[in-house]
Motif scaffolding. Structure first.
Motif, PDB file in Angstrom:
ATOM      1  N   VAL A 149       7.210  -3.302  -1.943  1.00  0.00           N
ATOM      2  CA  VAL A 149       7.084  -4.013  -0.673  1.00  0.00           C
ATOM      3  C   VAL A 149       5.634  -3.567  -0.022  1.00  0.00           C
ATOM      4  N   PHE A 150       4.988  -4.406   0.645  1.00  0.00           N
ATOM      5  CA  PHE A 150       3.853  -4.267   1.357  1.00  0.00           C
ATOM      6  C   PHE A 150       3.887  -4.099   2.781  1.00  0.00           C
ATOM      7  N   GLY A 151       3.034  -3.669   3.266  1.00  0.00           N
ATOM      8  CA  GLY A 151       3.047  -4.020   4.869  1.00  0.00           C
ATOM      9  C   GLY A 151       3.202  -2.673   5.860  1.00  0.00           C
ATOM     10  N   PHE A 152       3.548  -1.749   5.192  1.00  0.00           N
ATOM     11  CA  PHE A 152       4.099  -0.510   5.910  1.00  0.00           C
ATOM     12  C   PHE A 152       2.913   0.180   6.812  1.00  0.00           C
ATOM     13  N   ASP A 153       1.683  -0.020   6.181  1.00  0.00           N
ATOM     14  CA  ASP A 153       0.573   0.552   7.100  1.00  0.00           C
ATOM     15  C   ASP A 153       0.429   0.002   8.225  1.00  0.00           C
ATOM     16  N   LYS A 154       0.727  -1.299   8.627  1.00  0.00           N
ATOM     17  CA  LYS A 154       0.480  -2.016   9.875  1.00  0.00           C
ATOM     18  C   LYS A 154       1.963  -1.770  10.672  1.00  0.00           C
ATOM     19  N   THR A 155       2.990  -1.982  10.010  1.00  0.00           N
ATOM     20  CA  THR A 155       4.212  -1.941  10.898  1.00  0.00           C
ATOM     21  C   THR A 155       4.760  -0.524  10.989  1.00  0.00           C
ATOM     22  N   GLN A 156       4.522   0.414  10.251  1.00  0.00           N
ATOM     23  CA  GLN A 156       5.106   1.643  10.405  1.00  0.00           C
ATOM     24  C   GLN A 156       4.247   2.799   9.983  1.00  0.00           C
ATOM     25  N   PRO A 157       2.918   2.762  10.583  1.00  0.00           N
ATOM     26  CA  PRO A 157       1.888   3.613  10.224  1.00  0.00           C
ATOM     27  C   PRO A 157       2.251   5.179  10.595  1.00  0.00           C
ATOM     28  N   GLY A 158       1.473   6.060   9.713  1.00  0.00           N
ATOM     29  CA  GLY A 158       1.356   7.704   9.856  1.00  0.00           C
ATOM     30  C   GLY A 158       2.154   8.204   8.535  1.00  0.00           C
ATOM     31  N   GLY A 159       2.558   7.555   7.542  1.00  0.00           N
ATOM     32  CA  GLY A 159       2.965   8.218   6.401  1.00  0.00           C
ATOM     33  C   GLY A 159       1.736   8.989   5.628  1.00  0.00           C
ATOM     34  N   THR A 160       2.206   9.433   4.614  1.00  0.00           N
ATOM     35  CA  THR A 160       1.589  10.281   3.717  1.00  0.00           C
ATOM     36  C   THR A 160       0.411   9.217   2.902  1.00  0.00           C
ATOM     37  N   ASP A 161       1.242   8.191   2.400  1.00  0.00           N
ATOM     38  CA  ASP A 161       0.503   7.031   1.741  1.00  0.00           C
ATOM     39  C   ASP A 161      -0.387   6.199   2.783  1.00  0.00           C
ATOM     40  N   TYR A 162       0.105   5.953   3.947  1.00  0.00           N
ATOM     41  CA  TYR A 162      -0.742   5.514   5.224  1.00  0.00           C
ATOM     42  C   TYR A 162      -2.179   6.402   5.043  1.00  0.00           C
ATOM     43  N   TYR A 163      -2.030   7.652   4.976  1.00  0.00           N
ATOM     44  CA  TYR A 163      -3.224   8.537   5.178  1.00  0.00           C
ATOM     45  C   TYR A 163      -3.920   8.334   3.937  1.00  0.00           C
ATOM     46  N   MET A 164      -3.461   8.402   2.823  1.00  0.00           N
ATOM     47  CA  MET A 164      -4.338   8.210   1.419  1.00  0.00           C
ATOM     48  C   MET A 164      -5.183   6.992   1.490  1.00  0.00           C
ATOM     49  N   ASN A 165      -4.312   5.638   1.994  1.00  0.00           N
ATOM     50  CA  ASN A 165      -4.967   4.537   2.024  1.00  0.00           C
ATOM     51  C   ASN A 165      -6.416   4.433   3.112  1.00  0.00           C
TER      52      ASN A 165
END
Length: 272
Positions: A139-155
């Motif tokens: 599943v893609f798209g979390f960086d835009k729809t639900q930002p702020g996670g650990t994976d978001y930070y790494m990206n």
């Protein structure tokens, strides 16, 4: 004990990776899997950091104590004053120091939805890295729809951020999926020999997050993760106002909420 980051180093040079569990304290499958893995793990190359995300919430078996840790990795201007005063904010600052050292992250989670399936969360930059993980859905798209996670930070800092949802949080099988994911991740990034075959995976894109407008959001019915919804279908009632699907798609993490400005559900679409 759980506050500390555990470092395992191989004899040969290689990448640095980080594996986290318990970022949501009531999601124990990854915590148990890390305990199992560390009993006998030997790394051949590089360095692997193992960490327990939210020790205080883990001790209380809560998702979080004061604020959602997996939303604390946004830029400072997007966090409220209350969030910045929370334990989770200070824990995020600690974890960032280790995320900054790593080339890739695996963050292990589980769903509160009873009818769910294991799946991977990542963005396009990690598409080729997740083919060995034990899930057939990406599943893609979390960086835009639900930002702020650990994976978001790494990206955001130019690294690789991967999450795996291991199924329902109280399903004993989720621990085994988490353990399999750890070994697959270690093999993918060259820490141990990779003898796995790539999986044929399907893909979904999350396009919108519904945020509650009142302190009384009630689902019209229980939804299982990735259940199909049709355009105009009622999803729930938010303070007396009907909330409907804007278009045909799938729904994810649908939950009753009793706070304003809370995350009630995600919607998305099949892309392959």
């Amino acid at each position: 004990m759980f506050e500390e980051i555990i470092r395992v180093t191989g004899k040969e040079k290689g990448r640095t990776s980080i594996i986290l569990a318990g970022v949501h304290g009531n999601e124990k499958c990854g915590v148990e899997a890390i305990k199992r893995v560390l009993l006998s793990l030997e790394i051949e190359r590089g360095c692997v950091l193992f960490g327990y995300g939210n020790p205080r919430a883990m001790e209380k078996n809560l998702r979080f104590t004061e604020a959602n840790l997996n939303r604390m990795f946004k830029t400072e201007n997007l966090l409220s004053a209350n969030e910045k005063q929370s334990y989770e904010y200070s824990r995020a600052q600690c974890l960032k120091k280790y995320l900054d050292q790593a080339d890739a992250l695996l963050d292990i989670h589980a769903s509160t939805t009873l009818n769910t399936t294991p799946f991977i969360i990542c963005e396009e930059n990690a598409r080729e890295n997740v083919v060995f993980l034990p899930a057939n859905l990406v599943v893609f798209g979390f960086d835009k729809t639900q930002p702020g996670g650990t994976d978001y930070y790494m990206n955001k800092i130019g690294k690789i951020g991967i999450c795996i949802e291991c199924g329902y949080l109280n399903d004993p099988q989720a621990v085994q999926i988490a353990e399999d994911a750890i070994f697959a991740f270690l093999k993918t990034f060259g820490h141990i020999q990779n003898n796995l075959k790539p999986k044929k995976q399907s893909y979904m894109l999350m396009t919108k997050l519904y945020i509650t407008k009142t302190n009384n959001f009630v689902l019209s019915k229980p939804f299982y993760d990735f259940e199909k919804v049709s355009r105009g279908q009622e999803i729930g009632i938010d303070g007396g106002e009907e909330v409907c699907a804007e278009k045909e798609g799938v729904i994810l993490f649908a939950t009753n909420r009793n706070k304003i400005n809370d995350e009630a559900f995600l919607v998305g679409e099949i892309i392959l």
